[in-house]
Write a protein that holds these residues in place. Structure first.
Motif, mmCIF file in Angstrom:
data_model
loop_
_atom_site.group_PDB
_atom_site.id
_atom_site.type_symbol
_atom_site.label_atom_id
_atom_site.label_comp_id
_atom_site.label_asym_id
_atom_site.label_seq_id
_atom_site.Cartn_x
_atom_site.Cartn_y
_atom_site.Cartn_z
ATOM 1 N N LYS A 97 0.838 -1.199 0.000
ATOM 2 C CA LYS A 97 0.000 0.000 0.000
ATOM 3 C C LYS A 97 0.878 1.257 0.000
ATOM 4 C CE LYS A 97 -4.032 1.990 0.475
ATOM 5 N NZ LYS A 97 -4.985 1.996 -0.600
ATOM 6 N N LEU A 98 1.905 1.263 0.851
ATOM 7 C CA LEU A 98 2.822 2.404 0.884
ATOM 8 C C LEU A 98 3.562 2.563 -0.438
ATOM 9 C CD1 LEU A 98 4.383 2.115 4.455
ATOM 10 C CD2 LEU A 98 2.736 3.794 3.661
ATOM 11 N N ARG A 99 3.976 1.436 -1.038
ATOM 12 C CA ARG A 99 4.653 1.501 -2.328
ATOM 13 C C ARG A 99 3.747 2.051 -3.411
ATOM 14 N NH1 ARG A 99 5.923 -4.002 -2.766
ATOM 15 N NH2 ARG A 99 6.688 -4.300 -0.688
ATOM 16 N N SER A 100 2.466 1.672 -3.365
ATOM 17 C CA SER A 100 1.547 2.174 -4.386
ATOM 18 C C SER A 100 1.296 3.669 -4.226
ATOM 19 C CB SER A 100 0.234 1.404 -4.336
ATOM 20 O OG SER A 100 -0.511 1.751 -3.186
ATOM 21 N N ILE A 101 1.365 4.160 -3.007
ATOM 22 C CA ILE A 101 1.156 5.592 -2.768
ATOM 23 C C ILE A 101 2.399 6.381 -3.162
ATOM 24 C CG2 ILE A 101 0.771 7.340 -0.999
ATOM 25 C CD1 ILE A 101 -0.809 5.208 0.572
ATOM 26 N N LEU A 140 -1.291 10.047 4.047
ATOM 27 C CA LEU A 140 -0.344 9.952 2.932
ATOM 28 C C LEU A 140 -1.065 9.980 1.589
ATOM 29 C CD1 LEU A 140 2.362 7.282 3.828
ATOM 30 C CD2 LEU A 140 2.712 9.670 3.305
ATOM 31 N N GLU A 141 -2.168 9.239 1.496
ATOM 32 C CA GLU A 141 -2.932 9.227 0.246
ATOM 33 C C GLU A 141 -3.419 10.622 -0.100
ATOM 34 O OE1 GLU A 141 -5.927 6.345 1.153
ATOM 35 O OE2 GLU A 141 -4.815 4.727 0.182
ATOM 36 N N LYS A 142 -3.966 11.332 0.869
ATOM 37 C CA LYS A 142 -4.458 12.690 0.629
ATOM 38 C C LYS A 142 -3.327 13.615 0.213
ATOM 39 C CE LYS A 142 -8.566 13.144 3.471
ATOM 40 N NZ LYS A 142 -9.153 13.902 4.577
ATOM 41 N N PHE A 143 -2.195 13.512 0.916
ATOM 42 C CA PHE A 143 -1.061 14.373 0.609
ATOM 43 C C PHE A 143 -0.580 14.163 -0.824
ATOM 44 C CE2 PHE A 143 3.552 14.886 0.331
ATOM 45 C CZ PHE A 143 3.646 16.248 0.572
ATOM 46 N N TYR A 144 -0.391 12.911 -1.221
ATOM 47 C CA TYR A 144 0.098 12.633 -2.562
ATOM 48 C C TYR A 144 -0.949 12.964 -3.619
ATOM 49 C CZ TYR A 144 4.664 10.926 -1.416
ATOM 50 O OH TYR A 144 5.966 10.860 -1.003
ATOM 51 N N GLU A 145 -2.212 12.810 -3.282
ATOM 52 C CA GLU A 145 -3.276 13.204 -4.209
ATOM 53 C C GLU A 145 -3.212 14.711 -4.464
ATOM 54 O OE1 GLU A 145 -6.445 12.903 -6.744
ATOM 55 O OE2 GLU A 145 -5.525 11.210 -5.716
ATOM 56 N N GLN A 146 -3.055 15.485 -3.400
ATOM 57 C CA GLN A 146 -2.958 16.937 -3.546
ATOM 58 C C GLN A 146 -1.696 17.330 -4.306
ATOM 59 O OE1 GLN A 146 -3.135 18.452 0.408
ATOM 60 N NE2 GLN A 146 -5.350 18.213 0.579
ATOM 61 N N MET A 147 -0.596 16.653 -4.030
ATOM 62 C CA MET A 147 0.661 16.966 -4.688
ATOM 63 C C MET A 147 0.572 16.706 -6.192
ATOM 64 S SD MET A 147 4.472 15.685 -3.736
ATOM 65 C CE MET A 147 4.285 14.051 -4.419
ATOM 66 N N VAL A 148 0.010 15.578 -6.579
ATOM 67 C CA VAL A 148 -0.120 15.241 -8.002
ATOM 68 C C VAL A 148 -1.087 16.196 -8.677
ATOM 69 C CG1 VAL A 148 -0.986 13.484 -9.595
ATOM 70 C CG2 VAL A 148 0.538 12.836 -7.740
ATOM 71 N N SER A 155 -6.370 14.929 -10.979
ATOM 72 C CA SER A 155 -6.298 14.050 -9.819
ATOM 73 C C SER A 155 -6.075 12.603 -10.268
ATOM 74 C CB SER A 155 -7.566 14.138 -8.975
ATOM 75 O OG SER A 155 -8.644 13.562 -9.653
ATOM 76 N N LEU A 156 -5.554 11.780 -9.372
ATOM 77 C CA LEU A 156 -5.300 10.384 -9.694
ATOM 78 C C LEU A 156 -6.588 9.646 -9.991
ATOM 79 C CD1 LEU A 156 -2.581 9.445 -7.077
ATOM 80 C CD2 LEU A 156 -2.273 9.835 -9.508
ATOM 81 N N ALA A 157 -7.667 9.984 -9.305
ATOM 82 C CA ALA A 157 -8.937 9.312 -9.525
ATOM 83 C C ALA A 157 -9.434 9.571 -10.937
ATOM 84 C CB ALA A 157 -9.966 9.789 -8.505
ATOM 85 N N GLN A 158 -9.216 10.781 -11.448
ATOM 86 C CA GLN A 158 -9.647 11.082 -12.805
ATOM 87 C C GLN A 158 -8.795 10.342 -13.822
ATOM 88 O OE1 GLN A 158 -9.384 15.304 -13.059
ATOM 89 N NE2 GLN A 158 -11.373 15.662 -12.088
ATOM 90 N N GLU A 159 -7.477 10.206 -13.538
ATOM 91 C CA GLU A 159 -6.599 9.468 -14.452
ATOM 92 C C GLU A 159 -6.995 8.005 -14.544
ATOM 93 O OE1 GLU A 159 -2.493 9.750 -13.540
ATOM 94 O OE2 GLU A 159 -2.395 11.892 -13.934
#
Length: 69
Positions: A8-12, A47-55, A62-66
């Protein structure tokens, strides 16, 4: 740490991208393992939220849209 958590951490974080991400991944694993059990899920969600905002900030998508495309 269980393999599922490490995956999970690797995927994030994606440590295979570059050396900076490898360091971040190692630090995240250490911080995760030091946390009490009740705070670990919150750590991963954060972590998920942080990386989502960063991307989103970097690429404007957003990653969800990709993943939906």
């Amino acid at each position: 740490m269980r393999n599922t958590v490490a995956k999970k951490l690797r995927s994030i974080i994606n440590p295979m991208g570059n050396s900076v991400n490898k360091r971040v991944y190692r630090r995240a694993k250490k911080r995760y393992s030091k946390l009490p059990a009740y705070a670990r899920k919150d750590f991963i969600r954060g972590l998920e939220k942080f990386y989502e905002q960063m991307v989103t900030k970097q690429f404007g998508v957003s990653l969800a849209q990709e993943e939906g495309q």
